[in-house]
Scaffold this active site. Structure first.
Site, PDB file in Angstrom:
ATOM      1  N   GLY A 292      62.446 -86.261 -32.085  1.00  0.00           N
ATOM      2  CA  GLY A 292      63.670 -86.089 -32.846  1.00  0.00           C
ATOM      3  C   GLY A 292      64.169 -87.335 -33.541  1.00  0.00           C
ATOM      4  CD  GLU A 334      57.022 -83.364 -26.766  1.00  0.00           C
ATOM      5  OE1 GLU A 334      57.901 -82.764 -27.426  1.00  0.00           O
ATOM      6  OE2 GLU A 334      56.525 -82.909 -25.731  1.00  0.00           O
ATOM      7  N   PRO A 335      57.156 -87.900 -31.059  1.00  0.00           N
ATOM      8  CG  PRO A 335      56.295 -89.964 -31.721  1.00  0.00           C
ATOM      9  CD  PRO A 335      56.463 -89.072 -30.523  1.00  0.00           C
ATOM     10  NE  ARG A 382      63.804 -80.898 -43.059  1.00  0.00           N
ATOM     11  CZ  ARG A 382      64.720 -81.812 -43.343  1.00  0.00           C
ATOM     12  NH1 ARG A 382      64.699 -82.442 -44.526  1.00  0.00           N
ATOM     13  NH2 ARG A 382      65.642 -82.130 -42.459  1.00  0.00           N
ATOM     14  CB  CYS A 413      63.917 -65.268 -58.988  1.00  0.00           C
ATOM     15  SG  CYS A 413      65.034 -64.206 -59.899  1.00  0.00           S
ATOM     16  CD  GLU A 414      66.809 -66.265 -53.821  1.00  0.00           C
ATOM     17  OE1 GLU A 414      68.030 -66.483 -53.676  1.00  0.00           O
ATOM     18  OE2 GLU A 414      66.251 -65.193 -53.520  1.00  0.00           O
ATOM     19  CE1 TYR A 443      59.123 -79.554 -37.907  1.00  0.00           C
ATOM     20  CE2 TYR A 443      59.994 -81.721 -38.427  1.00  0.00           C
ATOM     21  CZ  TYR A 443      59.503 -80.819 -37.503  1.00  0.00           C
ATOM     22  OH  TYR A 443      59.370 -81.184 -36.186  1.00  0.00           O
TER      23      TYR A 443
END
Length: 486
Positions: A292, A334-335, A382, A413-414, A443
Site C-alpha cells: 500500500g 507486499e509492495p 482509476r 462515449c462517456e 492498476y
C-alpha cells in the site's frame, strides 16, 4: 528547452494543489522513471528510446515501461528491508503484488531480483507457473477463492495461502486433508486501522469484505476475550492437522504516504501474537504487513523511500516485541504500485481539441481546454473509479507557449471519460502531438477493458536503448474471436 517568461496566473478553475509550472517542458523527477529525460531536440525518451520511435513501431495508446527502473525499485525494496530486519529476525521477504501489473516477463524480473510474488487468482497463478516462479516463492490471496484455485495452489506447492475467513479455512482444511497434505496458511486480519486514502482502497477497517476481525482482542490483560473471528480462526487452524499455520497477515490500504498506519497495524498484530501465545502456547513465526505504499501521481506528492519505510517499521517491531516479551517474527511486505507505478507512462496521440467557457461561482466565466486522446477510461479506469489525479506533458516536442488549464479526456462515449482532470499544458498543443501520462504502471493495464470495443493497448519494455513488446496489443480480430454469432 525554453522556460516560460515570468510567472503565469493560475486559472480560477484549477484545484488548490495545482500550481502553474515555471517550465511546462520540465519532467518532475518524482513522477517518472529514473531513465526518462528530454533529448537535446526536446522529445521525451526513456532508456534512450524516443516517443516518436515508440509511436512509429508500436502505435498508440501504448504503455511504456522502463525495465531498468522496475528492477532498480525492486532491488531498493529488497535491500532496504533486508538491511533493516537482518539484526531482528534474519531479514525480510518482499512479495511483489502481482495484481498491480503482472505478465510472464515481469514475474521473471521479480524472481531474478530476489523477490517473491503475491497472486490473487488462479489466472495470476497461471502466469507465475508459465514464468517458472518456484511455488514456495508464491502467495495466494483472495476473499472468495474457489476450490479449483485452492487445489491449484496445493498442486503448485504455494508457500502461503492467505486465508480470509473462517469458512475458507474449513474448506481448505478439508481439501488438504483429502489430499493427505498440510496447507501452509497465513490468516488475514483486519487490525482496525483506517488508512487515509480512498474508501475503496482502504482495507483494514471493519466495514469491508476482507479479513478476520480482531475486535475485542487488542487487550493482553484480558486473553479470555479471544472470541473474535481472528481468535477463533487461530484456534481452528491450530486444531486442524491439515493446516500449517505460519502466521498472520494484514493490509491497511493503498496509496498511503505516511508510515504511522503501518506502525500501528504492526503493534496491534504483535499484541495479538502475544495473546495467542498466552492462550494457546503457540508461536506464530511470520508476520506479513502487506503493501500500500504510495507513489507520486502529481507534483507535490511526497512518497517515502524504501529505506525510510523499512527503518521506521523495524523500530516499531523491535520495540513492540521487546515490550511484549516475544521473539521478532519473520517479516514480509507486499509492495506492488511502489515498484511498478512510476516505471511506466502511457503514450497518447492528441486529437480533437476545444475550449469551453465554465461558469464561476463568483460570476463570469473562465476557459478550460479539452484535449481528447486516442485512449481513455478503457486503458486507465482509476480516475473514474477512485477520482484519481494524474499529470501529463507534451512529449513529442517542447513549447514556449503559455500554459492553458487543460483536461485530458478519452474517446469513449462517456462524459466521465477523463484521463487527467486538471493539468497545465502548452496553449499550442494540437492534433497529432504526443502526450505522456506518467505513473500508469499500476492498476491501469490490470484494470483495462474493451469498452466501446476498443482493443487494449500493448505494453513495451525499454532498457539500454532497446524496446520490445512484453504484452501484445489486442486487435479487432481478438475482440471478435469470442463472439459466437455468425
Amino acid at each position: 528547452m525554453s522556460a516560460l517568461p515570468g510567472a503565469a496566473a493560475a486559472s480560477p478553475l484549477a484545484p488548490g494543489w495545482l500550481e502553474v509550472p515555471e517550465d511546462l517542458n520540465e519532467l518532475v523527477p518524482v513522477l517518472w522513471a529514473h531513465d526518462a529525460a528530454r533529448t537535446s531536440g526536446g522529445e521525451l525518451a526513456v532508456g534512450g528510446v524516443t516517443v516518436s520511435e515508440l509511436k512509429r513501431r508500436f502505435g498508440s495508446p501504448l504503455y511504456v515501461m522502463s525495465e531498468t527502473d522496475f528492477r532498480r525499485r525492486a532491488r531498493d525494496f529488497k535491500q532496504a528491508y533486508e538491511a533493516a530486519f537482518a539484526p531482528l529476525c534474519g531479514g525480510a521477504d518482499v512479495y511483489y503484488a502481482g495484481k498491480s501489473f503482472l505478465c510472464t516477463e515481469v514475474a521473471r524480473w521479480v524472481t531474478e531480483e530476489g523477490l517473491r510474488l503475491d497472486t490473487a487468482s488462479g489466472g495470476e497463478l497461471a502466469v507465475a507457473a508459465r514464468a517458472g516462479v518456484p511455488g514456495e516463492n508464491l502467495g495466494l490471496h483472495g476473499n472468495n477463492k474457489s476450490d479449483a484455485e485452492l487445489h491449484r495452489a496445493l498442486d503448485m506447492g504455494v508457500g502461503r495461502i492467505i486465508v480470509d475467513s473462517l469458512p475458507e479455512l474449513e474448506r481448505l482444511a478439508r481439501i488438504a486433508a483429502e489430499r493427505s497434505e498440510r496447507a501452509k496458511v497465513m490468516l488475514r486480519l483486519t487490525p482496525g486501522v483506517h488508512a487515509h486514502t480512498h474508501d475503496f482502497i482502504a482495507t483494514a477497517h471493519e466495514d469491508q469484505k476482507f479479513g478476520l476481525s480482531m475486535a475485542d482482542t487488542a487487550d493482553l490483560d484480558e486473553p479470555s476475550q479471544g472470541k473474535s473471528p481472528a481468535a477463533q480462526a487461530v484456534a481452528a487452524a491450530l486444531a486442524h492437522p491439515s493446516i500449517d499455520l505460519l502466521g498472520l497477515h494484514c493490509h491497511i490500504g493503498s496509496q498511503i504516504f505516511e508510515p504511522e498506519g503501518f506502525a500501528l497495524a504492526a503493534e496491534r498484530l504483535l499484541t495479538f501474537v502475544a495473546m495467542m501465545r498466552s492462550v494457546h502456547g503457540a508461536e506464530l513465526p511470520e508476520l506479513d504487513l502487506g503493501g500500500g505504499y504510495g507513489i507520486a501521481y502529481v507534483p507535490g506528492d511526497t512518497p517515502r523511500q524504501p529505506s525510510e519505510l523499512a527503518a521506521a517499521l523495524a523500530r516499531v517491531v523491535a520495540s513492540t516485541c521487546d515490550r511484549l516479551g516475544i521473539s521478532v517474527p519473520r517479516i514480509s511486505i507486499e509492495p506492488g504500485r511502489a515498484i511498478v507505478g512510476s516505471t511506466t507512462f502511457t503514450l497518447y496521440e492528441a486529437g480533437t481539441i476545444k475550449n469551453v467557457q465554465v461558469d464561476l461561482p463568483s460570476g463570469g466565466t473562465a476557459p478550460r481546454r479539452y484535449v481528447a486522446v486516442d485512449g481513455g477510461m478503457s486503458d486507465n479506469a482509476r480516475p473514474v473509479l477512485y477520482d484519481a489525479d494524474y499529470s501529463a506533458v507534451l512529449a513529442s516536442r517542447t513549447s514556449a507557449a503559455p500554459p492553458a488549464l487543460s483536461r485530458v479526456v478519452g474517446k469513449h462515449c462517456e462524459s466521465g471519460d477523463i484521463v487527467v482532470r486538471d493539468v497545465y499544458l502548452p496553449e499550442d498543443v494540437t492534433a497529432g502531438d504526443l502526450l505522456a501520462v506518467p505513473g500508469t504502471g499500476a492498476y491501469c493495464w490490470a484494470l483495462a477493458s474493451n469498452y466501446n470495443y476498443v482493443p487494449r493497448p500493448p505494453v513495451v519494455a525499454v532498457t539500454d536503448g532497446t524496446a520490445r513488446l512484453i504484452v501484445r496489443g489486442e486487435t479487432e480480430d481478438d475482440l471478435l474471436a469470442r463472439d459466437m454469432g455468425a
